[in-house]
Design a protein around this motif. Structure first.
Motif, PDB file in Angstrom:
ATOM      1  N   UNK A   5      -7.370 -10.116   7.501  1.00  0.00           N
ATOM      2  CA  UNK A   5      -8.781 -10.155   8.629  1.00  0.00           C
ATOM      3  C   UNK A   5      -9.796  -9.666   8.187  1.00  0.00           C
ATOM      4  N   UNK A   6     -10.397  -8.704   7.115  1.00  0.00           N
ATOM      5  CA  UNK A   6     -11.485  -7.809   7.135  1.00  0.00           C
ATOM      6  C   UNK A   6     -11.447  -7.779   5.253  1.00  0.00           C
ATOM      7  N   UNK A   7     -10.804  -7.412   5.016  1.00  0.00           N
ATOM      8  CA  UNK A   7     -10.130  -7.512   3.032  1.00  0.00           C
ATOM      9  C   UNK A   7      -9.560  -7.506   2.156  1.00  0.00           C
ATOM     10  N   UNK A   8      -9.986  -8.348   1.473  1.00  0.00           N
ATOM     11  CA  UNK A   8      -8.271  -8.841   0.240  1.00  0.00           C
ATOM     12  C   UNK A   8      -7.915  -7.219  -0.029  1.00  0.00           C
ATOM     13  N   UNK A   9      -6.137  -7.442   0.126  1.00  0.00           N
ATOM     14  CA  UNK A   9      -5.325  -5.927   0.009  1.00  0.00           C
ATOM     15  C   UNK A   9      -5.682  -6.250  -1.444  1.00  0.00           C
ATOM     16  N   UNK A  10      -5.410  -4.426  -1.827  1.00  0.00           N
ATOM     17  CA  UNK A  10      -6.058  -4.002  -2.774  1.00  0.00           C
ATOM     18  C   UNK A  10      -4.343  -4.554  -3.864  1.00  0.00           C
ATOM     19  N   UNK A  11      -4.739  -4.660  -5.125  1.00  0.00           N
ATOM     20  CA  UNK A  11      -2.885  -4.733  -6.223  1.00  0.00           C
ATOM     21  C   UNK A  11      -2.325  -3.106  -6.556  1.00  0.00           C
ATOM     22  N   UNK A 206       9.270  -6.510  -2.447  1.00  0.00           N
ATOM     23  CA  UNK A 206       8.351  -5.686  -1.547  1.00  0.00           C
ATOM     24  C   UNK A 206       8.960  -4.633  -2.420  1.00  0.00           C
ATOM     25  N   UNK A 207       7.753  -3.977  -2.323  1.00  0.00           N
ATOM     26  CA  UNK A 207       7.782  -1.902  -3.408  1.00  0.00           C
ATOM     27  C   UNK A 207       7.948  -1.171  -2.353  1.00  0.00           C
ATOM     28  N   UNK A 216       3.754   4.615  -0.874  1.00  0.00           N
ATOM     29  CA  UNK A 216       2.881   3.031  -0.714  1.00  0.00           C
ATOM     30  C   UNK A 216       3.809   1.994  -0.303  1.00  0.00           C
ATOM     31  N   UNK A 217       3.978   1.216   0.513  1.00  0.00           N
ATOM     32  CA  UNK A 217       4.521   0.398   1.133  1.00  0.00           C
ATOM     33  C   UNK A 217       4.509  -1.090   0.197  1.00  0.00           C
ATOM     34  N   UNK A 218       4.252  -1.927  -0.696  1.00  0.00           N
ATOM     35  CA  UNK A 218       3.572  -3.410  -0.841  1.00  0.00           C
ATOM     36  C   UNK A 218       4.965  -4.756  -1.215  1.00  0.00           C
ATOM     37  N   UNK A 219       3.791  -5.758  -0.723  1.00  0.00           N
ATOM     38  CA  UNK A 219       5.264  -7.128  -1.182  1.00  0.00           C
ATOM     39  C   UNK A 219       4.283  -7.776  -2.295  1.00  0.00           C
ATOM     40  N   UNK A 220       4.477  -8.004  -2.639  1.00  0.00           N
ATOM     41  CA  UNK A 220       4.139  -9.388  -3.491  1.00  0.00           C
ATOM     42  C   UNK A 220       3.060  -8.524  -4.959  1.00  0.00           C
ATOM     43  N   UNK A 222       0.893  -6.304  -4.250  1.00  0.00           N
ATOM     44  CA  UNK A 222      -0.733  -6.268  -3.104  1.00  0.00           C
ATOM     45  C   UNK A 222      -0.101  -5.079  -2.024  1.00  0.00           C
ATOM     46  N   UNK A 223      -0.421  -4.034  -1.687  1.00  0.00           N
ATOM     47  CA  UNK A 223      -0.560  -2.910  -1.104  1.00  0.00           C
ATOM     48  C   UNK A 223      -0.558  -3.491  -0.002  1.00  0.00           C
ATOM     49  N   UNK A 224       0.596  -3.507   1.423  1.00  0.00           N
ATOM     50  CA  UNK A 224       0.180  -3.679   2.957  1.00  0.00           C
ATOM     51  C   UNK A 224       0.577  -2.261   3.946  1.00  0.00           C
ATOM     52  N   UNK A 225       0.926  -1.385   3.342  1.00  0.00           N
ATOM     53  CA  UNK A 225       0.550  -0.269   4.140  1.00  0.00           C
ATOM     54  C   UNK A 225       0.618   0.577   3.260  1.00  0.00           C
ATOM     55  N   UNK A 226       0.122   2.565   3.670  1.00  0.00           N
ATOM     56  CA  UNK A 226       0.036   3.889   3.542  1.00  0.00           C
ATOM     57  C   UNK A 226       0.131   4.476   3.908  1.00  0.00           C
ATOM     58  N   UNK A 227       0.895   6.027   3.773  1.00  0.00           N
ATOM     59  CA  UNK A 227       1.466   6.685   4.609  1.00  0.00           C
ATOM     60  C   UNK A 227       1.075   8.399   3.586  1.00  0.00           C
ATOM     61  N   UNK A 228       0.787   9.300   4.797  1.00  0.00           N
ATOM     62  CA  UNK A 228      -0.172  10.371   3.864  1.00  0.00           C
ATOM     63  C   UNK A 228       1.459  11.441   3.470  1.00  0.00           C
ATOM     64  N   UNK A 229       3.075  10.913   4.424  1.00  0.00           N
ATOM     65  CA  UNK A 229       4.284  11.994   3.788  1.00  0.00           C
ATOM     66  C   UNK A 229       4.615  10.772   3.493  1.00  0.00           C
ATOM     67  N   UNK A 230       5.485  12.293   2.929  1.00  0.00           N
ATOM     68  CA  UNK A 230       6.751  11.424   1.793  1.00  0.00           C
ATOM     69  C   UNK A 230       8.202  12.061   2.114  1.00  0.00           C
TER      70      UNK A 230
END
Length: 265
Positions: A5-11, A206-207, A216-220, A222-230
């Protein structure tokens, strides 16, 4: 096109150039016993209730919920699960020690077993290719959960994805993803929903990448979500098909796991 909706998702970052520490295409005649336990958290219930229903048919692992399958625990009905996981830990019978104390209603060990840590990285990457369930009332999920064998606080979870059948909508799918603290007071629960433009009934990957820099969570690709914790302790990989809404419609209810690749950091 990947568009939020705003930007293309990063690889996503490329996978490590070395061979995976864990690779499974589910092409053998049997599930690999050196990698998988075909029971869902067996210590909290009984073997007939925790045992997975599945097929290995040349196109990966088909998880099933069958019409005659019992609920995981009578107290949780209706809730039926077919799951494979890469480890397990439990305390003695009657204790509350064990992997994934995820319910608030006082889980206690009913079927104690030996500690089995078959693949439990503390940091790394997984790529898992799946086809989601579309049967009403079902959910496909992939989690990395703390084993808790060293410390009960080591209970946090990286939720790679949870896909409800009702969220599979033709050319797009909505999934839940994020971090669940459970009993780890060093984490905070941070879950979000992501919508990605793909047909989730077809194979897609999914990654999860996690370590000191976060998750970092990704799908196909591309990054779909980032979280500062692990998390920073051994995690057990769990792949689950749930039926949560009671018996309905036709059986079996199914989802498919095609391939898995995993690397230790």
């Amino acid at each position: 096109m990947w568009w939020d909706g705003i930007v293309t998702r990063e690889a996503l970052p490329a996978p490590p150039s070395r061979a995976p520490d864990l690779a499974d295409d589910f092409t053998g005649p049997d599930l690999r016993e050196d990698v998988w336990i075909d029971h869902y958290l067996p210590h909290w219930t009984t073997p007939s209730r925790s045992r997975a229903r599945y097929d290995l048919d040349g196109d990966g692992l088909r998880l099933r919920i069958d019409e005659d399958q019992p609920d995981w625990r009578p107290e949780d009905a209706p809730l039926r699960v077919s799951n494979i996981q890469t480890g397990n830990f439990s305390g003695a019978a009657g204790e509350d020690r064990g992997t994934h104390r995820h319910r608030p209603d006082g889980l206690t060990v009913r079927s104690p077993g030996e500690t089995r840590l078959l693949w439990t990285p503390s940091a790394g990457r997984i790529d898992v290719t799946v086809s989601a369930a579309t049967d009403p009332g079902s959910m496909l999920a992939v989690w990395l959960v703390g084993s808790e064998h060293l410390d009960p606080r080591d209970s946090g979870e990286i939720c790679v994805f949870e896909i409800d059948a009702e969220a599979v909508r033709g050319s797009e799918v909505t999934a839940r993803t994020g971090i669940k603290a459970h009993h780890d007071d060093r984490l905070r629960t941070d879950m979000t929903e992501v919508t990605v433009p793909l047909d989730a009934t077809r194979p897609h990957t999914w990654t999860a990448i996690w370590g000191p820099a976060g998750t970092v969570i990704g799908c196909e690709g591309r990054v779909v979500a980032r979280f500062a914790q692990a998390t920073d302790y051994p995690l057990i990989l769990m792949i689950d098909l749930f039926e949560t809404g009671g018996r309905s419609h036709t059986y079996p209810k199914t989802a498919r796991i095609h391939t898995l690749r995993g690397w230790h950091a």
